[in-house]
Design a protein around this motif. Structure first.
Motif, short mmCIF file in Angstrom:
data_model
loop_
_atom_site.label_atom_id
_atom_site.label_comp_id
_atom_site.label_asym_id
_atom_site.label_seq_id
_atom_site.Cartn_x
_atom_site.Cartn_y
_atom_site.Cartn_z
N ALA A 26 0.82 -1.22 0.00
CA ALA A 26 0.00 0.00 0.00
C ALA A 26 0.85 1.27 0.00
CB ALA A 26 -0.98 0.00 1.18
N VAL A 27 1.93 1.25 -0.77
CA VAL A 27 2.75 2.46 -0.87
C VAL A 27 2.14 3.39 -1.91
CG1 VAL A 27 4.90 1.39 -0.10
CG2 VAL A 27 4.35 1.42 -2.52
N PRO A 28 2.18 4.69 -1.64
CA PRO A 28 1.62 5.65 -2.59
C PRO A 28 2.51 5.81 -3.83
CG PRO A 28 2.49 6.78 -0.66
CD PRO A 28 2.64 5.32 -0.41
N ASP A 29 1.95 6.41 -4.86
CA ASP A 29 2.74 6.70 -6.06
C ASP A 29 3.98 7.50 -5.68
OD1 ASP A 29 0.91 5.42 -7.67
OD2 ASP A 29 -0.15 7.27 -8.22
N GLY A 30 5.08 7.16 -6.31
CA GLY A 30 6.33 7.87 -6.05
C GLY A 30 7.17 7.26 -4.95
N VAL A 31 6.62 6.30 -4.21
CA VAL A 31 7.35 5.62 -3.15
C VAL A 31 7.67 4.20 -3.61
CG1 VAL A 31 7.26 4.78 -0.76
CG2 VAL A 31 6.25 7.00 -1.35
N THR A 32 8.93 3.80 -3.42
CA THR A 32 9.38 2.49 -3.88
C THR A 32 10.00 1.71 -2.74
OG1 THR A 32 9.85 3.42 -6.06
CG2 THR A 32 10.86 1.29 -5.55
N PHE A 33 9.56 0.47 -2.55
CA PHE A 33 10.17 -0.45 -1.61
C PHE A 33 11.46 -0.96 -2.23
CE2 PHE A 33 10.79 -5.00 -0.76
CZ PHE A 33 11.02 -4.97 0.60
N ASP A 58 4.06 9.50 4.43
CA ASP A 58 3.01 9.66 5.44
C ASP A 58 1.76 8.83 5.18
OD1 ASP A 58 4.64 11.35 6.87
OD2 ASP A 58 3.66 13.20 6.20
N ALA A 59 1.27 8.79 3.95
CA ALA A 59 0.06 8.01 3.66
C ALA A 59 0.30 6.52 3.92
CB ALA A 59 -0.38 8.22 2.21
N TRP A 60 1.50 6.05 3.59
CA TRP A 60 1.85 4.66 3.82
C TRP A 60 1.89 4.34 5.31
CZ3 TRP A 60 7.14 3.03 5.14
CH2 TRP A 60 7.29 1.65 5.21
N THR A 61 2.56 5.19 6.09
CA THR A 61 2.67 4.92 7.53
C THR A 61 1.30 5.02 8.21
OG1 THR A 61 3.33 7.21 8.02
CG2 THR A 61 5.09 5.58 7.68
N ARG A 62 0.45 5.94 7.75
CA ARG A 62 -0.90 6.03 8.33
C ARG A 62 -1.69 4.76 8.08
NH1 ARG A 62 -0.71 11.29 6.59
NH2 ARG A 62 -1.81 10.82 4.67
N ALA A 63 -1.53 4.16 6.89
CA ALA A 63 -2.28 2.95 6.54
C ALA A 63 -1.90 1.76 7.42
CB ALA A 63 -2.06 2.61 5.07
N TRP A 64 -0.71 1.80 7.98
CA TRP A 64 -0.21 0.68 8.80
C TRP A 64 -0.10 1.02 10.28
CZ3 TRP A 64 0.73 -4.19 7.03
CH2 TRP A 64 0.72 -4.37 5.64
N SER A 65 -0.49 2.22 10.68
CA SER A 65 -0.23 2.68 12.05
C SER A 65 -0.98 1.90 13.12
CB SER A 65 -0.55 4.17 12.18
OG SER A 65 -1.93 4.40 11.97
N ASP A 66 -2.01 1.14 12.75
CA ASP A 66 -2.70 0.32 13.74
C ASP A 66 -1.91 -0.95 14.08
OD1 ASP A 66 -3.26 -0.54 11.06
OD2 ASP A 66 -4.94 -1.74 11.80
N LEU A 67 -0.94 -1.30 13.22
CA LEU A 67 -0.15 -2.51 13.42
C LEU A 67 1.34 -2.25 13.66
CD1 LEU A 67 -1.61 -4.78 10.57
CD2 LEU A 67 -2.27 -4.70 12.99
N VAL A 68 1.80 -1.06 13.27
CA VAL A 68 3.24 -0.79 13.26
C VAL A 68 3.53 0.60 13.81
CG1 VAL A 68 5.26 -0.54 11.76
CG2 VAL A 68 3.55 -2.27 11.23
N ASP A 69 4.57 0.70 14.62
CA ASP A 69 5.13 1.99 15.03
C ASP A 69 6.38 2.20 14.17
OD1 ASP A 69 5.48 4.33 16.62
OD2 ASP A 69 7.05 3.27 17.71
N PHE A 70 6.46 3.34 13.50
CA PHE A 70 7.53 3.61 12.55
C PHE A 70 8.58 4.56 13.09
CE2 PHE A 70 3.93 2.42 9.93
CZ PHE A 70 4.49 1.64 8.95
N GLU A 71 9.82 4.27 12.76
CA GLU A 71 10.96 5.16 13.00
C GLU A 71 11.61 5.34 11.62
OE1 GLU A 71 15.25 4.75 15.21
OE2 GLU A 71 13.58 3.49 15.88
N ILE A 72 11.67 6.59 11.12
CA ILE A 72 12.12 6.84 9.76
C ILE A 72 13.28 7.83 9.77
CG2 ILE A 72 11.46 7.69 7.48
CD1 ILE A 72 8.57 6.84 8.18
N THR A 73 14.35 7.46 9.07
CA THR A 73 15.54 8.30 8.99
C THR A 73 16.01 8.38 7.54
OG1 THR A 73 16.22 7.51 11.18
CG2 THR A 73 17.91 8.57 9.83
N ALA A 74 16.25 9.58 7.06
CA ALA A 74 16.84 9.75 5.73
C ALA A 74 18.29 9.27 5.79
CB ALA A 74 16.80 11.21 5.31
N VAL A 75 18.70 8.51 4.78
CA VAL A 75 20.06 7.96 4.75
C VAL A 75 20.72 8.28 3.41
CG1 VAL A 75 19.57 6.11 6.40
CG2 VAL A 75 19.21 5.70 3.96
#
Length: 87
Positions: A26-33, A58-75
């Motif tokens: 469920a990643v939005p357009d422009g986001v690639t796994f 943000d849309a991706w993390t919201r869709a999974w926020s009931d199951l996952v807590d996210f920590e995101i860092t630009a690398v």
């Protein structure tokens, strides 16, 4: 940009993989796994994602926020880090 995403499973891995099986990432357009790794206890997942900016996730993390807590860092790749550090 690339982002290291650490997912902390709130209710274990089973609900996460069940949703992934039925609905995909469920990643939005422009986001690639890119790739992911899970610890042996199945409590956490490390993912590399590509996106134009942090807000694109943000849309991706919201869709999974009931199951996952996210920590995101630009690398950045190691060679770029060395170039920045050494000028």
């Amino acid at each position: 940009m690339r982002f290291m995403v650490v997912e902390h499973y709130l209710h274990g891995a089973a609900p996460v993989y069940a949703r992934l099986r039925t609905g995909g990432r469920a990643v939005p357009d422009g986001v690639t796994f890119v790739d992911s790794w899970v610890d042996e206890s199945l409590d956490r997942c490390w993912q590399v994602m590509e996106a134009p900016d942090r807000e694109s996730l943000d849309a991706w993390t919201r869709a999974w926020s009931d199951l996952v807590d996210f920590e995101i860092t630009a690398v950045v790749p190691t060679d770029e880090a060395a170039r920045r550090a050494l000028g």
